[in-house]
Design a protein around this motif. Sequence first.
Motif, PDB file in Angstrom:
ATOM      1  N   ILE A   1       0.855  -1.195   0.000  1.00 38.28           N
ATOM      2  CA  ILE A   1       0.000   0.000   0.000  1.00 38.28           C
ATOM      3  C   ILE A   1       0.884   1.237   0.000  1.00 38.28           C
ATOM      4  CG2 ILE A   1      -1.568   1.372   1.425  1.00 38.28           C
ATOM      5  CD1 ILE A   1      -3.093  -1.084   2.118  1.00 38.28           C
ATOM      6  N   ARG A   2       0.564   2.159  -0.901  1.00 41.38           N
ATOM      7  CA  ARG A   2       1.330   3.418  -0.958  1.00 41.38           C
ATOM      8  C   ARG A   2       0.431   4.599  -0.598  1.00 41.38           C
ATOM      9  NH1 ARG A   2       6.632   2.968  -4.184  1.00 41.38           N
ATOM     10  NH2 ARG A   2       6.948   4.493  -2.566  1.00 41.38           N
ATOM     11  N   ASP A   3      -0.857   4.414  -0.773  1.00 43.55           N
ATOM     12  CA  ASP A   3      -1.786   5.532  -0.595  1.00 43.55           C
ATOM     13  C   ASP A   3      -2.370   5.536   0.820  1.00 43.55           C
ATOM     14  OD1 ASP A   3      -3.433   7.620  -2.184  1.00 43.55           O
ATOM     15  OD2 ASP A   3      -4.895   6.515  -0.958  1.00 43.55           O
ATOM     16  N   LEU A   4      -2.407   6.698   1.438  1.00 41.79           N
ATOM     17  CA  LEU A   4      -2.865   6.793   2.826  1.00 41.79           C
ATOM     18  C   LEU A   4      -4.313   6.325   2.997  1.00 41.79           C
ATOM     19  CD1 LEU A   4      -0.181   8.067   3.339  1.00 41.79           C
ATOM     20  CD2 LEU A   4      -1.288  10.092   4.250  1.00 41.79           C
ATOM     21  N   ASP A   5      -5.179   6.672   2.037  1.00 41.75           N
ATOM     22  CA  ASP A   5      -6.585   6.251   2.150  1.00 41.75           C
ATOM     23  C   ASP A   5      -6.716   4.736   2.125  1.00 41.75           C
ATOM     24  OD1 ASP A   5      -7.729   8.668   2.468  1.00 41.75           O
ATOM     25  OD2 ASP A   5      -7.987   9.045   0.311  1.00 41.75           O
ATOM     26  N   ASP A   6      -5.910   4.088   1.275  1.00 46.52           N
ATOM     27  CA  ASP A   6      -5.949   2.614   1.219  1.00 46.52           C
ATOM     28  C   ASP A   6      -5.552   2.019   2.564  1.00 46.52           C
ATOM     29  OD1 ASP A   6      -6.654   2.842  -1.398  1.00 46.52           O
ATOM     30  OD2 ASP A   6      -4.654   2.423  -2.208  1.00 46.52           O
ATOM     31  N   MET A   7      -4.583   2.671   3.205  1.00 46.69           N
ATOM     32  CA  MET A   7      -4.139   2.192   4.522  1.00 46.69           C
ATOM     33  C   MET A   7      -5.270   2.312   5.541  1.00 46.69           C
ATOM     34  SD  MET A   7      -1.501   0.823   6.025  1.00 46.69           S
ATOM     35  CE  MET A   7      -2.416  -0.099   7.237  1.00 46.69           C
ATOM     36  N   TYR A   8      -5.956   3.456   5.538  1.00 45.22           N
ATOM     37  CA  TYR A   8      -7.092   3.639   6.463  1.00 45.22           C
ATOM     38  C   TYR A   8      -8.139   2.545   6.264  1.00 45.22           C
ATOM     39  CZ  TYR A   8      -5.659   8.482   7.606  1.00 45.22           C
ATOM     40  OH  TYR A   8      -4.992   9.593   8.043  1.00 45.22           O
ATOM     41  N   HIS A   9      -8.447   2.245   4.991  1.00 42.25           N
ATOM     42  CA  HIS A   9      -9.486   1.249   4.709  1.00 42.25           C
ATOM     43  C   HIS A   9      -9.062  -0.134   5.178  1.00 42.25           C
ATOM     44  CE1 HIS A   9     -11.007   4.224   1.549  1.00 42.25           C
ATOM     45  NE2 HIS A   9     -11.828   4.217   2.581  1.00 42.25           N
ATOM     46  N   GLN A  10      -7.787  -0.470   4.908  1.00 43.47           N
ATOM     47  CA  GLN A  10      -7.295  -1.794   5.303  1.00 43.47           C
ATOM     48  C   GLN A  10      -7.357  -1.971   6.817  1.00 43.47           C
ATOM     49  OE1 GLN A  10      -6.751  -5.129   5.367  1.00 43.47           O
ATOM     50  NE2 GLN A  10      -5.760  -4.819   3.402  1.00 43.47           N
ATOM     51  N   ARG A  11      -6.889  -0.947   7.529  1.00 44.86           N
ATOM     52  CA  ARG A  11      -6.852  -1.101   8.995  1.00 44.86           C
ATOM     53  C   ARG A  11      -8.271  -1.158   9.560  1.00 44.86           C
ATOM     54  NH1 ARG A  11      -6.025   4.888  11.323  1.00 44.86           N
ATOM     55  NH2 ARG A  11      -8.249   5.180  11.574  1.00 44.86           N
ATOM     56  N   ALA A  12      -9.214  -0.461   8.902  1.00 48.10           N
ATOM     57  CA  ALA A  12     -10.610  -0.512   9.364  1.00 48.10           C
ATOM     58  C   ALA A  12     -11.184  -1.915   9.169  1.00 48.10           C
ATOM     59  CB  ALA A  12     -11.450   0.518   8.605  1.00 48.10           C
ATOM     60  N   ARG A  13     -10.827  -2.544   8.042  1.00 52.63           N
ATOM     61  CA  ARG A  13     -11.295  -3.924   7.799  1.00 52.63           C
ATOM     62  C   ARG A  13     -10.762  -4.864   8.885  1.00 52.63           C
ATOM     63  NH1 ARG A  13     -10.829  -2.712   2.294  1.00 52.63           N
ATOM     64  NH2 ARG A  13      -8.655  -3.368   2.155  1.00 52.63           N
TER      65      ARG A  13
END
Length: 298
Positions: free
Chosen positions: A8-20
């Motif tokens: 993951i390079r994008d901050l939003d993708d990181m937020y979504h992953q950690r929420a999952r």
Amino acid sequence: MPSHLTVIRDLDDMYHQRARWKREGLVVALVPTMGNLHEGHFSLVKLARKKADRVVVSIFVNPLQFARGEDFEHYPRTLKQDIQALTLLGVDLVFAPEATQVYPEQIDMANEAARATTIVPPAFLTNMLCGANRLGHFTGVTTIVGKLFHLVAPDIAVFGQKDYQQVAIIRQMIYDLNWSIKLITAPTSRTEDGLALSSRNQYLTIEQRVIAPRIYRTLLTLAERLRDGDRQYEKLSRQMTTTFKTIGFDEVDYVEIRHPNTLMPSLETDRCWVLLVAVRLGKTRLIDNIVVEAAFLS
Ligand code: AMP
């Protein structure tokens, strides 16, 4: 071969992953690194694997923790190889954010008018040892680690004892900022001749590489002296400084004998010490430390 590693390079993708992961109730461990990974980093990853359901390794060469004139530009960047190695180790996610997303504002530590918020660790932990030689370094470290804590939201964070002062400062930050993150420390990995593994070892010339393992050997000598009952800490530090110079180190930033928990100067009655060293071979700055306990009868 395991192939489930996500990058993951994008901050939003990181937020979504950690929420999952949070929704699934999984325990997440974070291993923050600057990449160019070696066995020292891998030992942290292996420890993280044992403690958590999901392991995130962050790879980010953090400009904020390099002082002016340090090696930020030349710091080795080997993302592709790092990802390959982490795949084999069963890491779930490599978080390698873009600097422009992490620091959208101009945030140069040397520039007093930096236009962004930073996390400043307390002076009693930073005005000594590496903090005294690398101005602004630990503010750079706590700011990036704080950002990573927010972005990844780990339950566990794993750091190496090799950077002893860094661990003390991060422990203090977690406490002061009320983070519910468990800090785990991994012992220092060394080459067979005792040199602490570091990405900076590759800067050493062949001649310097021969001298470098003497750091650890000198620390062991100092440990012996303490176990033998010598408590003249200042004299011991001075002697070790002379020893390092005689061996061929170009500069000795410090040789310190401190309390392992507080990092304050040791007292005569202490039975446990951390011995910390920073020396230079040419332009390369190397650090190391060992924790020593008094022999039972001394
Ligand atoms: P770095 O990539 O140098 O910022 O290091 C990332 C993490 O790896 C930090 O927590 C370091 O303390 C740790 N680390 C670096 N070298 C070693 C080593 N030789 N043994 C154990 N941990 C290490």
